[in-house]
Design a protein around this motif. Sequence first.
Motif, short mmCIF file in Angstrom:
data_model
loop_
_atom_site.label_atom_id
_atom_site.label_comp_id
_atom_site.label_asym_id
_atom_site.label_seq_id
_atom_site.Cartn_x
_atom_site.Cartn_y
_atom_site.Cartn_z
N PRO A 62 0.83 -1.21 0.00
CA PRO A 62 0.00 0.00 0.00
C PRO A 62 0.86 1.26 0.00
CG PRO A 62 -0.82 -1.60 1.60
CD PRO A 62 0.48 -2.13 1.10
N SER A 63 0.34 2.33 -0.56
CA SER A 63 1.11 3.56 -0.70
C SER A 63 1.53 4.16 0.64
CB SER A 63 0.30 4.60 -1.49
OG SER A 63 -0.93 4.87 -0.83
N ASN A 64 0.82 3.82 1.72
CA ASN A 64 1.17 4.35 3.03
C ASN A 64 2.18 3.46 3.77
OD1 ASN A 64 -0.61 2.22 3.43
ND2 ASN A 64 -1.59 3.17 5.23
N VAL A 65 2.67 2.40 3.11
CA VAL A 65 3.67 1.51 3.70
C VAL A 65 5.00 1.71 2.96
CG1 VAL A 65 4.33 -0.87 4.18
CG2 VAL A 65 1.93 -0.18 4.36
N ASP A 66 6.03 2.11 3.68
CA ASP A 66 7.35 2.29 3.09
C ASP A 66 7.93 0.90 2.78
OD1 ASP A 66 9.50 3.74 2.18
OD2 ASP A 66 10.46 3.91 4.15
N PRO A 67 8.27 0.60 1.52
CA PRO A 67 8.72 -0.76 1.16
C PRO A 67 10.18 -1.02 1.54
CG PRO A 67 8.72 0.62 -0.79
CD PRO A 67 8.18 1.47 0.32
N THR A 68 10.46 -0.94 2.81
CA THR A 68 11.80 -1.23 3.33
C THR A 68 12.06 -2.74 3.29
OG1 THR A 68 10.95 -1.46 5.57
CG2 THR A 68 11.66 0.74 4.89
N PRO A 69 13.31 -3.15 3.44
CA PRO A 69 13.57 -4.60 3.53
C PRO A 69 12.77 -5.26 4.65
CG PRO A 69 15.62 -3.43 3.14
CD PRO A 69 14.57 -2.38 3.37
N GLN A 70 12.58 -4.52 5.75
CA GLN A 70 11.82 -5.09 6.87
C GLN A 70 10.35 -5.30 6.49
OE1 GLN A 70 13.71 -2.25 7.04
NE2 GLN A 70 15.48 -3.04 8.17
N ALA A 71 9.76 -4.31 5.81
CA ALA A 71 8.36 -4.44 5.40
C ALA A 71 8.18 -5.54 4.36
CB ALA A 71 7.85 -3.10 4.85
N LEU A 72 9.14 -5.66 3.45
CA LEU A 72 9.09 -6.73 2.45
C LEU A 72 9.18 -8.10 3.12
CD1 LEU A 72 11.42 -5.18 -0.28
CD2 LEU A 72 8.92 -5.26 -0.30
N ALA A 73 10.04 -8.20 4.14
CA ALA A 73 10.16 -9.47 4.87
C ALA A 73 8.85 -9.83 5.56
CB ALA A 73 11.31 -9.38 5.88
N GLU A 74 8.19 -8.83 6.14
CA GLU A 74 6.89 -9.08 6.78
C GLU A 74 5.89 -9.62 5.77
OE1 GLU A 74 5.89 -8.92 9.82
OE2 GLU A 74 7.13 -7.51 10.96
N ALA A 75 5.89 -9.04 4.57
CA ALA A 75 4.95 -9.48 3.54
C ALA A 75 5.25 -10.90 3.09
CB ALA A 75 5.00 -8.53 2.35
N VAL A 76 6.53 -11.21 2.91
CA VAL A 76 6.92 -12.57 2.50
C VAL A 76 6.53 -13.57 3.58
CG1 VAL A 76 8.87 -14.09 2.00
CG2 VAL A 76 8.78 -11.81 0.99
N LEU A 77 6.82 -13.23 4.83
CA LEU A 77 6.51 -14.13 5.93
C LEU A 77 5.01 -14.40 6.02
CD1 LEU A 77 7.57 -15.75 8.30
CD2 LEU A 77 7.47 -13.68 9.69
N ALA A 78 4.21 -13.36 5.84
CA ALA A 78 2.75 -13.54 5.87
C ALA A 78 2.29 -14.47 4.76
CB ALA A 78 2.06 -12.18 5.76
N ARG A 79 2.89 -14.33 3.59
CA ARG A 79 2.51 -15.19 2.45
C ARG A 79 2.91 -16.64 2.70
NH1 ARG A 79 0.13 -17.67 -0.64
NH2 ARG A 79 0.07 -17.54 -2.92
N LEU A 80 4.07 -16.85 3.28
CA LEU A 80 4.51 -18.21 3.57
C LEU A 80 3.61 -18.86 4.61
CD1 LEU A 80 8.40 -17.69 3.69
CD2 LEU A 80 7.08 -18.76 1.86
N ARG A 81 3.25 -18.11 5.62
CA ARG A 81 2.35 -18.65 6.64
C ARG A 81 0.99 -18.99 6.04
NH1 ARG A 81 3.98 -14.43 11.49
NH2 ARG A 81 5.72 -15.64 12.34
N GLN A 82 0.56 -18.15 5.10
CA GLN A 82 -0.70 -18.41 4.41
C GLN A 82 -0.67 -19.76 3.71
OE1 GLN A 82 -1.84 -15.85 0.94
NE2 GLN A 82 -3.24 -14.93 2.41
N GLU A 83 0.50 -20.13 3.21
CA GLU A 83 0.68 -21.40 2.51
C GLU A 83 0.99 -22.55 3.46
OE1 GLU A 83 0.69 -22.31 -0.94
OE2 GLU A 83 -0.48 -20.44 -1.05
N GLY A 84 1.06 -22.26 4.75
CA GLY A 84 1.37 -23.30 5.72
C GLY A 84 2.84 -23.65 5.80
N ILE A 85 3.70 -22.78 5.29
CA ILE A 85 5.15 -23.03 5.31
C ILE A 85 5.71 -22.41 6.58
CG2 ILE A 85 7.34 -22.61 4.12
CD1 ILE A 85 5.65 -22.39 1.51
N ARG A 86 6.12 -23.25 7.53
CA ARG A 86 6.56 -22.78 8.85
C ARG A 86 8.06 -22.93 9.06
NH1 ARG A 86 2.58 -19.71 11.36
NH2 ARG A 86 0.56 -20.49 10.60
N ARG A 87 8.67 -23.95 8.47
CA ARG A 87 10.12 -24.16 8.61
C ARG A 87 10.72 -24.21 7.21
NH1 ARG A 87 12.31 -28.57 10.57
NH2 ARG A 87 13.96 -27.53 11.76
#
Length: 274
Positions: A62-87
């Motif tokens: 979203p335009s109000n989210v600064d796409p820092t490496p930290q924010a990108l990592a949060e997005a990737v982690l959320a997507r992996l959890r969505q897929e059930g990928i934990r380890r």
Amino acid sequence: MAMYLQRHASRSGRRDVAPPVVLIHGLGGDRRTWAPVIPGLTEFYDVVVVELPGSGDSRSLPSNVDPTPQALAEAVLARLRQEGIRRFHAIGHGLGGWVALELAEKETDGVISVTGLAPAGFWPHPSGERQRRAIRNAKRWAVLTPLVFTLPFMRNGLLVGTLGGPGGLGYGEGLEIMRGYTASSDEGRVNDAMLAQVYNVTRRLTPLAKRIPVFLVWAAEDRMVTPPAVSPPEGVFQHVIQGAGHMPTYDQPDRTVEVLLAAVDKGLMLAEAA
């Protein structure tokens, strides 16, 4: 937010016992960054490829989210959890290497090992006007790229050492790389957020390497990123791929597969021994 994710099943039959390898591309890249090495990696491991927000088929943050490496990592982690990928083992190229390191800090129980392939962030201070100018110029001249890249001396003159290695990039590969750098919908914003920061070796790698194995893989002909000036702490393993520029997956795919598999194998061995 929709983030592209693609699974590639292992051909070895180990997928029931071995956690997958998660691949994260760099700035200007997309899933095609990993195409030359996926066949080799899936000989032994399941592989999961993600496309960062604003790249390939993934929507921007979203335009109000600064796409820092930290924010990108949060997005990737959320997507992996969505897929059930934990380890999983996290491997990233360029900016993706930095994102992988951020993932390893956030997912304290789930990341078994982390590998940065020509990782970004180890520059001595925030900077980047040269990189911003390069991206602006690439976008400006994008319409001429298909014509210019038909000439090997022009193609290699533009890419050798910066994106490609010592001169072996074909027309299709060169065009694919350059189009990635000009097609991303969020390139400038992500680039600015990345270049405004530094990944602190002493403060951040030291505690991370005490918990999981960390691998930093560099390319001998790379002009984009170089190893940190400060010696990495104990528990950080470094390797240099000869004859490769910033995109070793294209320049030296077989050697890159060897190095990445060795890192994942070692990470798994150390995790099992802990």
